[in-house]
Design a protein around this motif. Structure first.
Motif, PDB file in Angstrom:
ATOM      1  N   ILE A  42       7.106   3.439   0.143  1.00 25.92           N
ATOM      2  CA  ILE A  42       5.894   3.526   0.960  1.00 25.92           C
ATOM      3  C   ILE A  42       4.878   2.532   0.405  1.00 25.92           C
ATOM      4  N   GLU A  43       4.375   1.677   1.274  1.00 29.44           N
ATOM      5  CA  GLU A  43       3.373   0.673   0.891  1.00 29.44           C
ATOM      6  C   GLU A  43       2.187   0.784   1.832  1.00 29.44           C
ATOM      7  N   TRP A  44       0.979   0.706   1.287  1.00 29.27           N
ATOM      8  CA  TRP A  44      -0.215   0.861   2.121  1.00 29.27           C
ATOM      9  C   TRP A  44      -1.301  -0.127   1.718  1.00 29.27           C
ATOM     10  N   ASP A  45      -2.250  -0.309   2.665  1.00 22.49           N
ATOM     11  CA  ASP A  45      -3.330  -1.258   2.421  1.00 22.49           C
ATOM     12  C   ASP A  45      -4.483  -0.969   3.385  1.00 22.49           C
ATOM     13  N   THR A  46      -5.719  -1.142   2.906  1.00 23.12           N
ATOM     14  CA  THR A  46      -6.916  -1.038   3.746  1.00 23.12           C
ATOM     15  C   THR A  46      -7.993  -1.955   3.187  1.00 23.12           C
ATOM     16  N   PRO A  47      -8.813  -2.591   4.048  1.00 23.56           N
ATOM     17  CA  PRO A  47      -9.959  -3.365   3.562  1.00 23.56           C
ATOM     18  C   PRO A  47     -11.147  -2.476   3.216  1.00 23.56           C
ATOM     19  N   GLY A  48     -11.027  -1.181   3.456  1.00 16.86           N
ATOM     20  CA  GLY A  48     -12.120  -0.250   3.191  1.00 16.86           C
ATOM     21  C   GLY A  48     -12.213   0.132   1.725  1.00 16.86           C
ATOM     22  N   THR A  49     -12.933   1.218   1.456  1.00 17.70           N
ATOM     23  CA  THR A  49     -13.144   1.654   0.073  1.00 17.70           C
ATOM     24  C   THR A  49     -12.212   2.772  -0.352  1.00 17.70           C
ATOM     25  N   GLY A  83      -6.321   8.091  -2.616  1.00 19.46           N
ATOM     26  CA  GLY A  83      -7.541   7.360  -2.313  1.00 19.46           C
ATOM     27  C   GLY A  83      -7.493   5.880  -2.609  1.00 19.46           C
ATOM     28  N   ALA A  84      -6.402   5.397  -3.216  1.00 18.74           N
ATOM     29  CA  ALA A  84      -6.319   3.970  -3.574  1.00 18.74           C
ATOM     30  C   ALA A  84      -6.263   3.110  -2.316  1.00 18.74           C
ATOM     31  N   VAL A  85      -6.880   1.926  -2.375  1.00 16.22           N
ATOM     32  CA  VAL A  85      -6.947   1.059  -1.192  1.00 16.22           C
ATOM     33  C   VAL A  85      -5.640   0.302  -0.955  1.00 16.22           C
ATOM     34  N   SER A  86      -4.768   0.235  -1.942  1.00 14.77           N
ATOM     35  CA  SER A  86      -3.467  -0.401  -1.767  1.00 14.77           C
ATOM     36  C   SER A  86      -2.526   0.129  -2.837  1.00 14.77           C
ATOM     37  N   GLY A  87      -1.235  -0.014  -2.576  1.00 12.98           N
ATOM     38  CA  GLY A  87      -0.270   0.417  -3.576  1.00 12.98           C
ATOM     39  C   GLY A  87       1.098   0.650  -2.985  1.00 12.98           C
TER      40      GLY A  87
END
Length: 253
Positions: free
Chosen positions: A86-93, A113-117
């Protein structure tokens, strides 16, 4: 006498006319009042914001891709038994998301809560059962989550190296390994204040074996694990607290 009476009458008549015409006092001047012109500040045009929509689910080359904006619950998608990256990403906080099945069972917060990982998800008829899942997310911006089966990625050959920061989870590429001894060497930029961990999973069965902890109080070292069978595996490493940054190398002799 007659002249005096006529003169007095004329004088009284003049005074009466003057009183009626308002000429007996100082001249009154009427001035038109004009309201001052005030410059109004221009009202800025509000920027459009994305409307709340259900997160979209799509399939691309065997990957499940879920994308959304802020909070929402996706439509359902199927996960069969296996090991998933599972990989995720957001430009938010922040981004928090979890998976739940039709019965309400599922995972805890996968991203914390991490913005990417990246993270491994094991669907193995134990804690996570195969079936249809919904992703529930909370964020303050747009976001994307990708779920991919580890056994659909071409495996690498050993040795392989992973690196990540303290408190992060490092995921290796899938790799081929034979039954027997496996060596896990590690080095940190600072002395570890706690134990780190390495779990190694068979990408087909989801079965795992565990290496000895990345030792507290060390800045470098080596651990050994026993590979039970020939196969394709994938590793997940947690860098210990206090280490700041670490590299982990997996090899066989």
């Amino acid at each position: 006498m007659m002249f005096t009476t006529r003169a007095l009458s004329v004088a009284l008549l003049i005074l009466a006319v003057a009183a009626l015409c308002g000429c007996s006092g100082p001249e009154k001047k009427i001035t038109a009042t004009v309201a001052p012109i005030v410059d109004e500040e221009a009202t800025p045009t509000p920027l459009p914001t994305p409307s709340a929509q259900r997160p979209a689910v799509s399939l691309l080359d065997g990957k499940v891709i879920i994308s959304g904006y802020r909070d929402g619950a996706s439509g359902s998608f199927r996960l069969d038994s296996g090991v998933y990256i599972i990989e995720w990403d957001t430009p938010g906080t922040y981004l928090s998301f979890s998976l739940t099945d039709a019965s309400g069972n599922g995972s805890a917060d996968l991203s914390n809560g991490a913005v990417s990982g990246k993270k491994l998800l094991i669907v193995d008829d134990d804690k996570m059962y195969p079936g249809n899942f919904t992703l529930i997310a909370a964020s303050d911006s747009s976001w994307k989550v990708m779920i991919e089966r580890a056994d659909e990625i071409s495996p690498a050959s050993l040795p392989i190296t992973m690196s990540c920061g303290e408190g992060e989870v490092g995921i290796s590429s899938p790799f081929e390994a034979h039954a027997g001894d496996m060596w896990i060497s590690y080095s940190f930029s600072r002395t570890a204040q706690g134990d780190g961990h390495v779990y190694i999973y068979n990408v087909n069965s989801g079965l795992s074996f565990y290496t000895r902890p990345l030792a507290e109080g060390a800045q470098a070292g080596e651990s050994m694990a026993i590979v039970p069978d020939d196969g394709v595996y994938i590793a997940e490493v947690t860098i210990p607290p206090g280490a700041s940054y670490g590299e982990v190398k997996i090899s066989q002799k």
